[in-house]
Design a protein around this motif. Structure first.
Motif, PDB file in Angstrom:
ATOM      1  N   ASN A  26      45.536  33.201 -42.351  1.00 31.35           N
ATOM      2  CA  ASN A  26      44.849  34.102 -43.290  1.00 31.35           C
ATOM      3  C   ASN A  26      45.646  35.412 -43.390  1.00 31.35           C
ATOM      4  O   ASN A  26      45.563  36.275 -42.515  1.00 31.35           O
ATOM      5  CB  ASN A  26      43.426  34.356 -42.773  1.00 31.35           C
ATOM      6  N   THR A  27      46.412  35.545 -44.468  1.00 29.53           N
ATOM      7  CA  THR A  27      47.346  36.677 -44.538  1.00 29.53           C
ATOM      8  C   THR A  27      46.631  38.023 -44.651  1.00 29.53           C
ATOM      9  O   THR A  27      47.095  39.019 -44.102  1.00 29.53           O
ATOM     10  CB  THR A  27      48.337  36.523 -45.711  1.00 29.53           C
ATOM     11  N   LYS A  28      45.504  38.021 -45.359  1.00 30.73           N
ATOM     12  CA  LYS A  28      44.746  39.287 -45.474  1.00 30.73           C
ATOM     13  C   LYS A  28      44.240  39.725 -44.091  1.00 30.73           C
ATOM     14  O   LYS A  28      44.350  40.902 -43.700  1.00 30.73           O
ATOM     15  CB  LYS A  28      43.573  39.072 -46.443  1.00 30.73           C
ATOM     16  N   TYR A  29      43.690  38.762 -43.360  1.00 27.07           N
ATOM     17  CA  TYR A  29      43.225  39.033 -41.992  1.00 27.07           C
ATOM     18  C   TYR A  29      44.375  39.575 -41.137  1.00 27.07           C
ATOM     19  O   TYR A  29      44.244  40.577 -40.431  1.00 27.07           O
ATOM     20  CB  TYR A  29      42.660  37.739 -41.394  1.00 27.07           C
ATOM     21  N   SER A  31      47.067  41.044 -41.997  1.00 28.98           N
ATOM     22  CA  SER A  31      47.578  42.371 -42.358  1.00 28.98           C
ATOM     23  C   SER A  31      46.802  43.464 -41.634  1.00 28.98           C
ATOM     24  O   SER A  31      47.320  44.554 -41.387  1.00 28.98           O
ATOM     25  CB  SER A  31      47.533  42.573 -43.878  1.00 28.98           C
ATOM     26  N   ASN A  35      48.268  45.380 -37.907  1.00 33.23           N
ATOM     27  CA  ASN A  35      48.457  46.800 -38.221  1.00 33.23           C
ATOM     28  C   ASN A  35      48.235  47.596 -36.939  1.00 33.23           C
ATOM     29  O   ASN A  35      47.109  47.744 -36.476  1.00 33.23           O
ATOM     30  CB  ASN A  35      47.455  47.203 -39.306  1.00 33.23           C
ATOM     31  N   TRP A 282      36.496  40.684 -37.925  1.00 28.50           N
ATOM     32  CA  TRP A 282      36.096  40.263 -39.282  1.00 28.50           C
ATOM     33  C   TRP A 282      34.929  39.295 -39.162  1.00 28.50           C
ATOM     34  O   TRP A 282      35.049  38.240 -38.529  1.00 28.50           O
ATOM     35  CB  TRP A 282      37.290  39.604 -39.979  1.00 28.50           C
ATOM     36  N   TRP A 301      34.535  44.806 -39.659  1.00 27.64           N
ATOM     37  CA  TRP A 301      34.880  44.575 -41.071  1.00 27.64           C
ATOM     38  C   TRP A 301      33.967  43.477 -41.630  1.00 27.64           C
ATOM     39  O   TRP A 301      33.763  42.443 -40.986  1.00 27.64           O
ATOM     40  CB  TRP A 301      36.316  44.091 -41.207  1.00 27.64           C
ATOM     41  N   ASN A 304      33.950  40.842 -47.137  1.00 24.25           N
ATOM     42  CA  ASN A 304      34.849  41.249 -48.229  1.00 24.25           C
ATOM     43  C   ASN A 304      35.900  42.267 -47.772  1.00 24.25           C
ATOM     44  O   ASN A 304      36.514  42.940 -48.593  1.00 24.25           O
ATOM     45  CB  ASN A 304      34.048  41.769 -49.424  1.00 24.25           C
ATOM     46  N   TYR A 305      36.100  42.355 -46.479  1.00 30.20           N
ATOM     47  CA  TYR A 305      37.123  43.208 -45.875  1.00 30.20           C
ATOM     48  C   TYR A 305      36.860  44.700 -46.040  1.00 30.20           C
ATOM     49  O   TYR A 305      37.781  45.509 -45.914  1.00 30.20           O
ATOM     50  CB  TYR A 305      38.532  42.864 -46.391  1.00 30.20           C
TER      51      TYR A 305
END
Ligand code: XIL
Length: 318
Positions: A26-29, A31, A35, A282, A301, A304-305
């Motif tokens: 899951n690339t959004k996760y 990121s 971080n 998340w 989170w 929807n992030y």
């Protein structure tokens, strides 16, 4: 500024998160997870557990652990390694047969030898023993206790010391210990008896799996931590989450925010509390809905992030 950046300014070593293997696509996760302003430390949620590391007797497979640990190293995130001995998530070969005491001690040493040696110098800390006590302060009646007896705890820490890298901290980790109660007092007695016998132990992990509105107060968490820092141990919040009875509401989110903040502030204000780890950040990937029916949304989170009130409350106290 993210939570890890704030935590470091506040004198903590890290603010971290657990990461589970299915999250890795899951690339959004990722990121957010990678971080380092948000997270300076990573714990594998499952990848280093016995059933995955030693799926057959004396056959070791580090793929799932490495998938979490290696990117964290590359990313300069600290690692809390989890765990060497637990009653849960054991392989069938271990639970479906009755071993003798000396066989089981041999199996335990062999497991710790391989896993601790493989991750030598890759772990800031190891959770050596996880969840060995009942809430009333008695030993959990699992195969370790009934086959080896209570000395399995001492053996696990001795074996760990023999095989971990120099400087790796050896932790005992458990839940429902965030207040002074029968369980946390029994664990403090264990630490004292370890120290009297020169059994190595460096840290006490407070899992901190809480329920919205029922979490311990700032004072309660501080008082429980003091039981261990008075004995010369460091402490850490190792698996923080605050689950809510569904459906969620603004009121519940406001209460959840207070519950998160009280514990994070207790760690920040405790000289020997080194850091806080959330048991994922998340909501959709949390372990909570699978285990506690009717409960969920325990993370910082939302689906929807967006950052929840709990995120801002934690940032505020750091
Ligand atoms: C949980 C994982 O998050 C789940 O994916 C798995 O199915 C069960 O274990 N205390 C611990 C953790 O020490 O290892 C547990 O992790 C949560 C409770």
């Amino acid at each position: 500024e993210g939570l890890n950046a704030l935590a470091r300014k506040a004198g903590l070593l890290y603010f971290g998160t657990a990461i589970d293997n299915p999250s890795l696509n899951n690339t959004k996760y990722l990121s957010i997870a990678y971080n380092t302003s948000e997270f300076g430390q990573v714990t594998p949620a499952n990848g280093q557990k016995w059933m995955y590391i030693e799926p057959s007797r004396n056959v070791f497979n580090y793929a799932m652990g490495d998938a979490i640990i290696k990117p964290a190293i590359q990313n300069h995130q600290m690692r809390r390694c989890h765990n060497l001995l637990w009653h849960s998530q054991l392989p069938d070969w271990l639970t479906s047969k009755n071993y003798t005491k000396s066989e089981l001690i041999g199996i335990l040493e062999n497991h710790i030898k391989h896993e601790a040696n493989y991750y030598k110098n890759e772990c800031y800390a190891w959770d050596v023993v996880n969840e060995a006590f009942n809430d009333d302060g008695t030993y959990r009646n699992d195969l370790w206790l009934w086959t080896i007896g209570p000395e399995y705890l001492e053996l696990a820490f001795k074996f760990a010391k023999k095989y971990v890298g120099r400087g790796t901290k050896l932790y005992y980790n458990d839940y429902n210990v965030e207040r002074v109660n029968n369980k946390s007092m029994a664990i403090a007695s264990m630490v004292k008896s370890f120290q009297a016998k020169d059994i190595p132990i460096d840290g006490l992990g407070f899992q901190a799996h809480f329920t919205t509105g029922k979490a311990p107060s700032y004072d309660e968490v501080k008082a429980s931590m003091k039981q261990f820092t008075d004995l010369g141990l460091e402490v850490a919040i190792t698996e923080l989450d605050v689950r809510t009875t569904l459906p969620d509401s603004d009121e519940k989110q406001a209460q959840q925010a207070k519950d998160y903040a009280a514990t994070v502030k207790a760690c920040k204000d405790t000289e020997d509390c080194v850091g806080v780890t959330v048991w994922d950040f998340w909501d959709p990937l949390s372990w909570v809905p699978d285990v506690f029916s009717g409960q969920g949304v325990p993370c910082l989170w939302s689906a929807n992030y967006t950052k929840k009130p709990a995120y801002y409350a934690v940032a505020e106290v750091l």
